[in-house]
Design a protein around this motif. Structure first.
Motif, PDB file in Angstrom:
ATOM      1  N   ARG A 127      -7.191 -30.779  16.143  1.00 25.72           N
ATOM      2  CA  ARG A 127      -7.176 -29.711  17.147  1.00 25.72           C
ATOM      3  C   ARG A 127      -5.815 -29.020  17.181  1.00 25.72           C
ATOM      4  NH1 ARG A 127      -5.608 -29.307  22.692  1.00 25.72           N
ATOM      5  NH2 ARG A 127      -7.005 -27.966  23.940  1.00 25.72           N
ATOM      6  N   ARG A 128      -4.754 -29.811  17.115  1.00 32.61           N
ATOM      7  CA  ARG A 128      -3.403 -29.256  17.136  1.00 32.61           C
ATOM      8  C   ARG A 128      -3.175 -28.319  15.949  1.00 32.61           C
ATOM      9  NH1 ARG A 128      -0.394 -33.751  16.009  1.00 32.61           N
ATOM     10  NH2 ARG A 128      -0.921 -34.529  18.085  1.00 32.61           N
ATOM     11  N   LYS A 129      -3.635 -28.734  14.779  1.00 31.82           N
ATOM     12  CA  LYS A 129      -3.463 -27.895  13.592  1.00 31.82           C
ATOM     13  C   LYS A 129      -4.307 -26.637  13.676  1.00 31.82           C
ATOM     14  CE  LYS A 129      -2.356 -31.782  10.517  1.00 31.82           C
ATOM     15  NZ  LYS A 129      -2.819 -32.577   9.337  1.00 31.82           N
ATOM     16  N   LEU A 130      -5.506 -26.765  14.265  1.00 33.84           N
ATOM     17  CA  LEU A 130      -6.360 -25.588  14.451  1.00 33.84           C
ATOM     18  C   LEU A 130      -5.657 -24.558  15.329  1.00 33.84           C
ATOM     19  CD1 LEU A 130      -9.140 -24.094  14.337  1.00 33.84           C
ATOM     20  CD2 LEU A 130      -9.746 -25.378  16.411  1.00 33.84           C
ATOM     21  N   ILE A 131      -5.054 -25.020  16.415  1.00 30.45           N
ATOM     22  CA  ILE A 131      -4.361 -24.112  17.324  1.00 30.45           C
ATOM     23  C   ILE A 131      -3.215 -23.402  16.610  1.00 30.45           C
ATOM     24  CG2 ILE A 131      -2.958 -23.993  19.425  1.00 30.45           C
ATOM     25  CD1 ILE A 131      -4.623 -26.376  20.484  1.00 30.45           C
ATOM     26  N   GLN A 132      -2.451 -24.148  15.840  1.00 28.21           N
ATOM     27  CA  GLN A 132      -1.311 -23.550  15.138  1.00 28.21           C
ATOM     28  C   GLN A 132      -1.755 -22.615  14.024  1.00 28.21           C
ATOM     29  OE1 GLN A 132       0.610 -27.419  14.290  1.00 28.21           O
ATOM     30  NE2 GLN A 132       2.413 -26.631  15.346  1.00 28.21           N
ATOM     31  N   THR A 133      -2.907 -22.914  13.412  1.00 29.23           N
ATOM     32  CA  THR A 133      -3.388 -22.110  12.287  1.00 29.23           C
ATOM     33  C   THR A 133      -4.025 -20.812  12.744  1.00 29.23           C
ATOM     34  OG1 THR A 133      -3.773 -24.101  10.947  1.00 29.23           O
ATOM     35  CG2 THR A 133      -4.927 -22.090  10.282  1.00 29.23           C
ATOM     36  N   THR A 134      -4.797 -20.867  13.828  1.00 30.66           N
ATOM     37  CA  THR A 134      -5.583 -19.700  14.222  1.00 30.66           C
ATOM     38  C   THR A 134      -5.216 -19.137  15.587  1.00 30.66           C
ATOM     39  OG1 THR A 134      -7.319 -21.069  15.218  1.00 30.66           O
ATOM     40  CG2 THR A 134      -7.545 -20.554  12.879  1.00 30.66           C
ATOM     41  N   GLY A 135      -4.450 -19.876  16.384  1.00 30.21           N
ATOM     42  CA  GLY A 135      -4.144 -19.447  17.743  1.00 30.21           C
ATOM     43  C   GLY A 135      -2.947 -18.518  17.808  1.00 30.21           C
ATOM     44  N   SER A 136      -2.455 -18.310  19.019  1.00 34.56           N
ATOM     45  CA  SER A 136      -1.283 -17.464  19.236  1.00 34.56           C
ATOM     46  C   SER A 136      -0.384 -18.155  20.250  1.00 34.56           C
ATOM     47  CB  SER A 136      -1.703 -16.075  19.730  1.00 34.56           C
ATOM     48  OG  SER A 136      -2.557 -16.177  20.855  1.00 34.56           O
ATOM     49  N   GLN A 137       0.870 -17.725  20.304  1.00 33.53           N
ATOM     50  CA  GLN A 137       1.848 -18.389  21.151  1.00 33.53           C
ATOM     51  C   GLN A 137       2.225 -17.514  22.338  1.00 33.53           C
ATOM     52  OE1 GLN A 137       5.372 -19.641  19.016  1.00 33.53           O
ATOM     53  NE2 GLN A 137       5.661 -21.411  20.361  1.00 33.53           N
ATOM     54  N   HIS A 138       2.276 -18.127  23.500  1.00 29.76           N
ATOM     55  CA  HIS A 138       2.690 -17.437  24.722  1.00 29.76           C
ATOM     56  C   HIS A 138       4.217 -17.379  24.780  1.00 29.76           C
ATOM     57  CE1 HIS A 138       3.417 -17.223  29.181  1.00 29.76           C
ATOM     58  NE2 HIS A 138       2.500 -16.290  29.057  1.00 29.76           N
ATOM     59  N   SER A 139       4.729 -16.450  25.554  1.00 26.44           N
ATOM     60  CA  SER A 139       6.177 -16.289  25.649  1.00 26.44           C
ATOM     61  C   SER A 139       6.861 -17.521  26.232  1.00 26.44           C
ATOM     62  CB  SER A 139       6.506 -15.062  26.503  1.00 26.44           C
ATOM     63  OG  SER A 139       5.917 -15.166  27.796  1.00 26.44           O
ATOM     64  N   SER A 140       6.102 -18.383  26.928  1.00 24.19           N
ATOM     65  CA  SER A 140       6.664 -19.628  27.460  1.00 24.19           C
ATOM     66  C   SER A 140       6.920 -20.658  26.374  1.00 24.19           C
ATOM     67  CB  SER A 140       5.709 -20.222  28.494  1.00 24.19           C
ATOM     68  OG  SER A 140       4.494 -20.627  27.877  1.00 24.19           O
ATOM     69  N   GLY A 141       6.354 -20.436  25.191  1.00 25.20           N
ATOM     70  CA  GLY A 141       6.442 -21.402  24.104  1.00 25.20           C
ATOM     71  C   GLY A 141       5.167 -22.176  23.893  1.00 25.20           C
ATOM     72  N   LEU A 142       4.285 -22.211  24.889  1.00 19.61           N
ATOM     73  CA  LEU A 142       3.007 -22.898  24.726  1.00 19.61           C
ATOM     74  C   LEU A 142       2.105 -22.124  23.774  1.00 19.61           C
ATOM     75  CD1 LEU A 142       1.944 -24.074  28.309  1.00 19.61           C
ATOM     76  CD2 LEU A 142       2.544 -25.521  26.374  1.00 19.61           C
TER      77      LEU A 142
END
Length: 310
Positions: free
Chosen positions: A157-172
């Motif tokens: 799940r963590r890799k999926l988020i990093q591969t396809t997701g986006s990052q908020h200005s808070s760093g999350l």
């Protein structure tokens, strides 16, 4: 970047179990997309296509929810079940995440004297099922966790988020929506740790959700009592790699539907065996037959079994 800020205050019922909510969002020790500190959690999510950070802080009898959305208010936004960031839609999202739409008091009143289940209800009064921000998150997490340990599923799940997701200005990091996953490829999903079959299933799901064939957001807008469960089940089961357990789990975590039988869940069967004092492991058929007594609450019974210590 100056995020758009929204907030709301929610009154909590007696016996509200905030630690259950916090534990659910503490699954990933690396805290890539969710962070839990003390009696507060922060979660990265997409709000109408924009990176956002949802914060929920628990105090005596109340929860304060705050949402910080990146980007100007005029930025293009994809369709979202939560609207454009008003206090009313934030309140709705927070209540669903906390399981406050679940009629657990009626469930407890019906079964508090049951010879086996009554003990579990007394040990965990007010237990609710924490929900995901969107049905797609629940469905994709169910696919991710098929036939592997929770620890392994969290890593994928963590890799999926990093591969396809986006990052908020808070760093999350923000859990991806269907459009983001559909814009990737099966090869990228394989690199994130998915097996070939799971990558194909998740990619097919994302494309069908993104193009409207699977209208998850429209279904989410339904009242729980009018949720078209049979139609949802029929459409999801047509996707290769989706079985009854995945459907029932997604209905529970993504829509708050409390009657999906979790007899296919290994932990549910193992803990039911312990609860009943059975000498041999219980089959799926035996577990399904026992759970059938508790319609329309079978998934909530499963959640009590999940919470039961061995």
């Amino acid at each position: 970047m100056n995020p758009s800020l929204h907030s709301c205050l929610i009154d909590l019922p007696a016996h509200f179990r905030c630690q259950d909510i916090l534990a659910f969002h503490r699954r990933d020790s690396q805290q890539l997309a969710e962070q839990v500190e003390g009696d507060a959690l922060r979660k990265g999510l997409l709000w109408a296509g924009q990176p956002a950070c949802l914060s929920i802080r628990f105090t005596a009898g109340q929860a304060t929810a705050e949402l910080a959305i990146d980007g100007p208010s005029t930025a293009p936004r994809r369709k979202s079940p939560w609207g454009t960031g008003t206090a009313a839609t934030l309140n709705l999202l927070a209540q669903r995440l906390l399981g406050l739409t679940q009629p657990v008091d009626a469930f407890a009143a019906a079964y508090r004297d049951h010879p086996q289940l009554g003990r579990l209800l007394a040990e965990r009064p007010g237990l609710r099922v924490p929900q995901t921000a969107t049905p797609f998150e629940a469905l994709s997490w169910a696919v991710t966790g098929q036939q592997i340990s929770v620890h392994a599923a969290v890593a994928v799940r963590r890799k999926l988020i990093q591969t396809t997701g986006s990052q908020h200005s808070s760093g999350l990091w923000c859990y991806p929506d269907a459009a983001q996953v559909a814009a990737s490829s099966e090869a990228e999903l394989r690199q994130a740790g998915f097996s070939q079959s799971k990558a194909a299933t998740l990619f097919a799901l994302a494309r069908q959700v993104a193009d409207g064939q699977l209208p998850l957001d429209d279904w989410l807008a339904c009242e729980t009592a009018s949720l078209p469960v049979d139609a949802i089940r029929e459409q999801l089961l047509q996707v290769r790699g989706i079985g009854p357990w995945t459907v029932n789990y997604a209905l529970l975590r993504g829509f708050g539907w409390l009657d999906g039988s979790l007899h296919g869940d290994v932990a549910v069967r193992r803990k039911l065996q312990h609860l009943l004092g059975a000498n041999a492991p219980l089959s799926e058929r035996q577990t399904a037959a026992w759970l059938d007594e508790f319609k329309p609450w079978r998934a909530l019974v499963g959640a009590h079994l999940w919470a039961m210590p061995l």
